[in-house]
Design a protein around this motif. Structure first.
Motif, mmCIF file in Angstrom:
data_model
loop_
_atom_site.group_PDB
_atom_site.id
_atom_site.type_symbol
_atom_site.label_atom_id
_atom_site.label_comp_id
_atom_site.label_asym_id
_atom_site.label_seq_id
_atom_site.Cartn_x
_atom_site.Cartn_y
_atom_site.Cartn_z
ATOM 1 N N LYS A 83 22.958 1.046 -48.478
ATOM 2 C CA LYS A 83 21.750 -0.074 -49.461
ATOM 3 C C LYS A 83 20.969 -1.523 -48.744
ATOM 4 O O LYS A 83 21.065 -1.840 -49.226
ATOM 5 C CB LYS A 83 23.687 -0.788 -49.922
ATOM 6 N N PHE A 84 22.190 -1.829 -48.201
ATOM 7 C CA PHE A 84 20.906 -2.396 -47.056
ATOM 8 C C PHE A 84 19.969 -1.751 -45.799
ATOM 9 O O PHE A 84 19.010 -2.852 -45.621
ATOM 10 C CB PHE A 84 22.402 -3.621 -45.167
ATOM 11 N N MET A 85 19.733 -0.981 -46.131
ATOM 12 C CA MET A 85 18.585 -0.386 -45.940
ATOM 13 C C MET A 85 17.683 -0.885 -46.539
ATOM 14 O O MET A 85 16.344 -1.218 -45.910
ATOM 15 C CB MET A 85 18.195 0.771 -45.293
ATOM 16 N N THR A 86 17.857 -0.330 -48.004
ATOM 17 C CA THR A 86 17.326 -0.791 -48.956
ATOM 18 C C THR A 86 17.113 -1.904 -49.280
ATOM 19 O O THR A 86 16.443 -2.007 -50.400
ATOM 20 C CB THR A 86 17.870 0.197 -50.279
ATOM 21 N N LEU A 87 18.234 -2.788 -48.580
ATOM 22 C CA LEU A 87 17.339 -4.472 -48.968
ATOM 23 C C LEU A 87 16.026 -4.987 -47.534
ATOM 24 O O LEU A 87 14.876 -5.538 -47.736
ATOM 25 C CB LEU A 87 18.330 -5.066 -48.957
ATOM 26 N N PHE A 88 16.887 -4.164 -46.224
ATOM 27 C CA PHE A 88 15.418 -4.415 -45.665
ATOM 28 C C PHE A 88 13.977 -4.363 -45.987
ATOM 29 O O PHE A 88 12.982 -4.925 -44.842
ATOM 30 C CB PHE A 88 15.947 -3.812 -43.839
ATOM 31 N N GLY A 93 8.381 -5.320 -46.444
ATOM 32 C CA GLY A 93 7.401 -5.246 -47.518
ATOM 33 C C GLY A 93 7.015 -6.874 -47.971
ATOM 34 O O GLY A 93 5.200 -7.193 -48.285
ATOM 35 N N ALA A 94 7.834 -7.439 -48.128
ATOM 36 C CA ALA A 94 7.655 -9.008 -48.280
ATOM 37 C C ALA A 94 6.839 -9.648 -47.714
ATOM 38 O O ALA A 94 5.728 -10.331 -48.345
ATOM 39 C CB ALA A 94 8.683 -9.475 -49.596
ATOM 40 N N GLY A 95 7.338 -9.553 -46.590
ATOM 41 C CA GLY A 95 7.007 -10.744 -45.938
ATOM 42 C C GLY A 95 5.680 -10.208 -44.938
ATOM 43 O O GLY A 95 4.178 -10.921 -45.042
ATOM 44 N N ILE A 96 4.820 -9.175 -45.264
ATOM 45 C CA ILE A 96 3.327 -8.530 -45.088
ATOM 46 C C ILE A 96 2.419 -8.896 -45.768
ATOM 47 O O ILE A 96 1.363 -9.664 -45.710
ATOM 48 C CB ILE A 96 2.943 -6.769 -45.429
ATOM 49 N N GLY A 145 4.492 -0.083 -42.204
ATOM 50 C CA GLY A 145 3.960 -0.909 -42.317
ATOM 51 C C GLY A 145 2.723 -1.059 -42.733
ATOM 52 O O GLY A 145 2.172 -1.703 -43.528
ATOM 53 N N MET A 146 1.802 -0.466 -42.227
ATOM 54 C CA MET A 146 -0.332 0.024 -42.460
ATOM 55 C C MET A 146 0.046 0.282 -42.886
ATOM 56 O O MET A 146 -1.013 -0.218 -43.973
ATOM 57 C CB MET A 146 -0.299 0.156 -40.595
ATOM 58 N N GLY A 147 0.272 1.697 -43.504
ATOM 59 C CA GLY A 147 -0.168 2.074 -44.433
ATOM 60 C C GLY A 147 0.291 0.754 -45.751
ATOM 61 O O GLY A 147 -0.567 0.796 -46.914
ATOM 62 N N ALA A 148 1.048 0.428 -46.082
ATOM 63 C CA ALA A 148 1.470 -0.481 -47.169
ATOM 64 C C ALA A 148 0.666 -1.909 -47.096
ATOM 65 O O ALA A 148 0.628 -2.216 -48.109
ATOM 66 C CB ALA A 148 2.560 -1.113 -46.703
ATOM 67 N N PHE A 149 -0.058 -2.243 -46.111
ATOM 68 C CA PHE A 149 -0.869 -3.108 -46.009
ATOM 69 C C PHE A 149 -2.246 -2.879 -46.500
ATOM 70 O O PHE A 149 -2.365 -3.080 -47.255
ATOM 71 C CB PHE A 149 -1.082 -3.427 -44.208
ATOM 72 N N LEU A 150 -2.744 -1.745 -46.473
ATOM 73 C CA LEU A 150 -3.371 -1.323 -46.980
ATOM 74 C C LEU A 150 -3.677 -1.437 -48.946
ATOM 75 O O LEU A 150 -4.630 -1.646 -49.129
ATOM 76 C CB LEU A 150 -3.866 0.210 -47.049
ATOM 77 N N GLY A 239 7.888 3.653 -49.304
ATOM 78 C CA GLY A 239 8.079 3.393 -51.329
ATOM 79 C C GLY A 239 8.753 2.108 -50.990
ATOM 80 O O GLY A 239 8.799 1.161 -52.103
ATOM 81 N N LEU A 240 10.009 1.320 -50.362
ATOM 82 C CA LEU A 240 10.754 0.598 -50.578
ATOM 83 C C LEU A 240 10.155 -1.095 -50.757
ATOM 84 O O LEU A 240 10.319 -1.562 -50.879
ATOM 85 C CB LEU A 240 12.042 0.360 -49.752
ATOM 86 N N MET A 241 9.301 -0.235 -49.315
ATOM 87 C CA MET A 241 8.210 -1.697 -49.138
ATOM 88 C C MET A 241 7.404 -1.867 -50.115
ATOM 89 O O MET A 241 7.322 -3.701 -50.281
ATOM 90 C CB MET A 241 7.383 -1.629 -47.745
ATOM 91 N N LEU A 242 6.771 -1.228 -50.436
ATOM 92 C CA LEU A 242 5.943 -1.381 -51.863
ATOM 93 C C LEU A 242 6.189 -1.686 -52.913
ATOM 94 O O LEU A 242 5.684 -2.806 -53.875
ATOM 95 C CB LEU A 242 5.187 0.200 -52.543
ATOM 96 N N MET A 243 7.555 -1.446 -53.129
ATOM 97 C CA MET A 243 8.800 -2.298 -54.870
ATOM 98 C C MET A 243 8.852 -3.325 -53.836
ATOM 99 O O MET A 243 9.242 -4.339 -54.691
ATOM 100 C CB MET A 243 10.642 -1.294 -54.290
ATOM 101 N N GLY A 244 9.046 -3.450 -52.753
ATOM 102 C CA GLY A 244 9.710 -4.912 -52.707
ATOM 103 C C GLY A 244 7.837 -6.405 -52.561
ATOM 104 O O GLY A 244 8.315 -6.808 -52.774
#
Length: 419
Positions: A83-88, A93-96, A145-150, A239-244
């Motif tokens: 649950k908390f990894m799913t928050l982090f 992702g939002a921070g990016i 995160g490098m992939g999410a950045f794109l 996946g979670l980074m993109l959702m963030g």
């Protein structure tokens, strides 16, 4: 990392996201502090003893699975496991998005800066893994995160859809493992049932000298890296980074939605999520912790997807508390912890390594679940106390300052300005 906001509206109107004001978004810091403390609940068993998360009956060193020990594990599984990894991960992702938005609105390119930032985080993660703990997540965030950045510029609906697709990839990987690698499955099944040789070897390593632990991590690094990026963390964390990112664009993480929205998110997320995870726990117990069912079947999926609902509920509860200004003292301390999350994450490893490993107190495989939760509580109280004290004197946590200085390649002010 810095987050910027501008306050407007009535007493419960949240800050609008503006990337040029130089102020942090308190709601994100509060949520990060909440996540940082909560993640220790599930990390400490991996410091404390040989452990397989999916089968609490396998390793008596973590406490027999009866009575209070059974309740502690069950509650931890329902409220904390994944649950908390799913928050982090969504917060990263939002921070990016916030970092790059701030740069780009000032007319500065963000790509090179983000690359430097990620490479430094990768180095921190490697050092953390080899020197302190083999459960590091920083490497995952740096590379994923490098992939999410794109794809950060995509509309939120597309980011959400891509995030769900990445999460589903891991699910299909797990469902296909038994047919894809018989040797791997046999090894996992042996550990799942508490292989005595593995237990004895782990105790010997982690109750032994520091040099032996570093050598052990070098031996295990290839398998660790393959597991992270081939089978689990890349897909889930990505996946979670993109959702963030989607949640930030929709105003969910900045407390910009209505009280009714956050109340519904909290009640439905936690209610449905806890019921799903608890139902899965009953199912696994009812089946006698069957290896294939728990690891590669429906038994695995209850918590995998249920954790998303629970974490969404936690976001709703924290955002509602921010909007209604509930528990101001506790929220202020959680905000301070969130501003120092990088430092505190590494501090978890320093404290737990000293308590459990042979170069410290050497309590590895000697502390049951109740004792582990007592240590968690003590660390929480310390971090909730020290964080406001530190930030009253310094602008950043020590590792936040170092990371920022390395990223921008210039020394930034560390101490708070004296009045």
């Amino acid at each position: 990392m810095n987050h910027d906001a501008e306050t407007s509206g009535g007493p419960h109107a949240p800050p609008r996201l503006v990337a040029t004001t130089g102020r942090r978004i308190q709601s994100i810091d509060t949520l990060r502090g909440f996540a940082l403390l909560g993640i220790l609940i599930m990390n400490i068993p991996f410091f404390a003893a040989p452990y397989v998360l999916e089968n609490p009956t396998a390793y008596p060193a973590n406490g027999s699975f009866v009575g209070g020990e059974r309740w502690i594990w069950s509650l931890s599984h329902i409220v904390a496991d994944q649950k908390f990894m799913t928050l982090f991960s969504p917060l990263y992702g939002a921070g990016i998005l916030l970092l790059t938005l701030r740069r780009e609105e000032r007319g500065r390119p963000a790509g090179a800066l983000f690359l430097f930032r990620s490479l430094w985080l990768l180095l921190f993660g490697l050092l953390h893994y080899f020197l302190l703990w083999d459960g590091d997540i920083l490497m995952v965030y740096a590379l994923t995160g490098m992939g999410a950045f794109l794809v950060r510029r995509h509309p939120p609906a597309m980011l959400l859809a891509l995030g769900l697709i990445l999460l589903s990839v891991h699910m299909f990987i797990m469902l296909g493992v038994p047919e894809g690698s018989e040797e791997l499955v046999r090894e996992l099944e042996r550990d799942f049932h508490g292989d005595p040789e593995y237990i004895a070897h782990s105790i010997e390593i982690f109750q032994g000298p520091y040099a032996g632990q570093i050598q052990y991590r070098f031996w295990e690094f290839g398998d660790f890296f393959l597991f992270l990026f081939g089978g689990w963390a890349f897909w889930r964390a990505g996946g979670l980074m993109l959702m963030g990112m989607a949640a930030l664009k929709w105003g969910v993480l900045t407390a910009e939605r209505s009280d009714r929205f956050y109340l519904a998110l909290a009640l439905l997320g936690m209610g449905c999520g806890w019921l799903t995870v608890a139902g899965g726990l009953w199912d696994k117990m009812h089946r006698g912790w069957d290896f294939y069912h728990v690891s590669f079947g429906l038994g695995y999926l209850y918590n995998y997807w249920g954790s998303l609902l629970v974490s969404a509920g936690y976001i709703g509860a924290v955002m509602l508390a921010e909007r209604r200004e509930w528990l101001p003292s506790l929220r202020a301390r959680l905000t301070a912890v969130g501003r120092m999350a990088f430092t505190h994450y590494i501090l978890h490893s320093l404290i737990c390594g000293f308590i459990f490993y042979g170069y410290g107190l050497g309590l590895y495989a000697q502390v049951n679940r109740a004792g582990q939760m007592g240590i968690v509580l003590a660390i929480w109280l310390f971090q909730l106390w020290i964080s406001p004290w530190w930030l009253a004197r310094f602008r950043f946590g020590p590792l936040e300052w170092l990371w920022r200085t390395l990223t921008y390649r210039t020394s930034v002010p560390f101490r708070q300005a004296t009045p």
